[in-house]
Design a protein around this motif. Structure first.
Motif, PDB file in Angstrom:
ATOM      1  N   ASP A  21       0.546  -1.133   0.185  1.00  0.00           N
ATOM      2  CA  ASP A  21      -0.492  -0.095   0.248  1.00  0.00           C
ATOM      3  C   ASP A  21       0.936   1.441  -0.283  1.00  0.00           C
ATOM      4  N   LEU A  22       2.016   0.758   0.163  1.00  0.00           N
ATOM      5  CA  LEU A  22       3.500   2.137  -0.043  1.00  0.00           C
ATOM      6  C   LEU A  22       3.265   2.489  -0.641  1.00  0.00           C
ATOM      7  N   ALA A  23       2.897   1.840  -2.298  1.00  0.00           N
ATOM      8  CA  ALA A  23       3.522   1.668  -3.888  1.00  0.00           C
ATOM      9  C   ALA A  23       2.597   3.499  -4.251  1.00  0.00           C
ATOM     10  N   THR A  24       3.168   4.092  -4.896  1.00  0.00           N
ATOM     11  CA  THR A  24       2.328   5.574  -5.436  1.00  0.00           C
ATOM     12  C   THR A  24       2.584   5.689  -7.091  1.00  0.00           C
ATOM     13  N   PRO A  25       1.381   5.850  -7.691  1.00  0.00           N
ATOM     14  CA  PRO A  25       1.873   6.501  -9.405  1.00  0.00           C
ATOM     15  C   PRO A  25       2.381   7.342  -9.313  1.00  0.00           C
ATOM     16  N   ARG A  26       3.626   6.956 -10.546  1.00  0.00           N
ATOM     17  CA  ARG A  26       4.920   7.983 -11.027  1.00  0.00           C
ATOM     18  C   ARG A  26       4.043   8.476 -11.891  1.00  0.00           C
ATOM     19  N   PRO A  27       4.735   9.855 -11.861  1.00  0.00           N
ATOM     20  CA  PRO A  27       4.140  10.210 -13.184  1.00  0.00           C
ATOM     21  C   PRO A  27       4.843  10.009 -14.563  1.00  0.00           C
ATOM     22  N   PRO A  28       3.817  10.805 -15.008  1.00  0.00           N
ATOM     23  CA  PRO A  28       3.859   9.785 -16.266  1.00  0.00           C
ATOM     24  C   PRO A  28       5.052  10.451 -17.390  1.00  0.00           C
ATOM     25  N   ASP A  29       5.450  11.683 -16.772  1.00  0.00           N
ATOM     26  CA  ASP A  29       7.343  10.941 -17.745  1.00  0.00           C
ATOM     27  C   ASP A  29       8.041  10.266 -16.853  1.00  0.00           C
ATOM     28  N   GLU A  30       7.388  10.131 -15.902  1.00  0.00           N
ATOM     29  CA  GLU A  30       8.844   8.954 -15.298  1.00  0.00           C
ATOM     30  C   GLU A  30       8.566   7.647 -15.602  1.00  0.00           C
ATOM     31  N   VAL A  31       6.948   7.686 -15.873  1.00  0.00           N
ATOM     32  CA  VAL A  31       6.977   6.194 -16.474  1.00  0.00           C
ATOM     33  C   VAL A  31       7.139   5.918 -17.975  1.00  0.00           C
ATOM     34  N   GLU A  32       6.997   6.803 -18.667  1.00  0.00           N
ATOM     35  CA  GLU A  32       7.359   6.608 -19.985  1.00  0.00           C
ATOM     36  C   GLU A  32       9.089   6.914 -20.125  1.00  0.00           C
ATOM     37  N   GLY A  33      10.017   7.661 -19.457  1.00  0.00           N
ATOM     38  CA  GLY A  33      11.120   7.447 -20.038  1.00  0.00           C
ATOM     39  C   GLY A  33      12.068   5.772 -19.347  1.00  0.00           C
ATOM     40  N   TYR A  34      10.728   5.188 -18.263  1.00  0.00           N
ATOM     41  CA  TYR A  34      11.741   4.124 -18.933  1.00  0.00           C
ATOM     42  C   TYR A  34      12.069   3.641 -20.336  1.00  0.00           C
ATOM     43  N   LEU A  35      11.589   3.690 -21.050  1.00  0.00           N
ATOM     44  CA  LEU A  35      11.159   3.319 -22.665  1.00  0.00           C
ATOM     45  C   LEU A  35      12.565   3.840 -23.313  1.00  0.00           C
ATOM     46  N   GLN A  36      13.290   4.813 -22.760  1.00  0.00           N
ATOM     47  CA  GLN A  36      14.172   5.881 -23.426  1.00  0.00           C
ATOM     48  C   GLN A  36      15.860   5.008 -22.865  1.00  0.00           C
TER      49      GLN A  36
END
Length: 81
Positions: free
Chosen positions: A66-81
């Protein structure tokens, strides 16, 4: 958001994506409109999958999921780069 809530959200987004593609095929949406909406859905899906992975990793490590939190879109999308 617990795991069930996240999986429910993923299911809704996948359904929305499918409906959007069907509307485009029927000529109810322009290609640009379909792409714009698909981008938003895909981003939301990526965030859901990321949150689900975080929760499962925390659980596997003996931590509180329950301590997991949504990450901002730019961070999530940055994983692909």
């Amino acid at each position: 958001m617990d795991e069930k809530d996240i999986l429910d959200s993923i299911g809704r987004y996948v359904s929305d994506e499918q409906k959007l593609r069907e509307r485009y095929q029927r000529g109810e949406l322009s290609g640009a409109e379909e792409n714009r909406r698909l981008e938003r859905i895909e981003l939301a899906l990526d965030q859901c999958w990321d949150l689900l992975r975080q929760r499962r990793a925390r659980l596997a490590a003996g931590e509180d999921p329950d301590l997991a939190t949504p990450r901002p879109p730019d961070e999530v999308e940055g994983y692909l780069q």
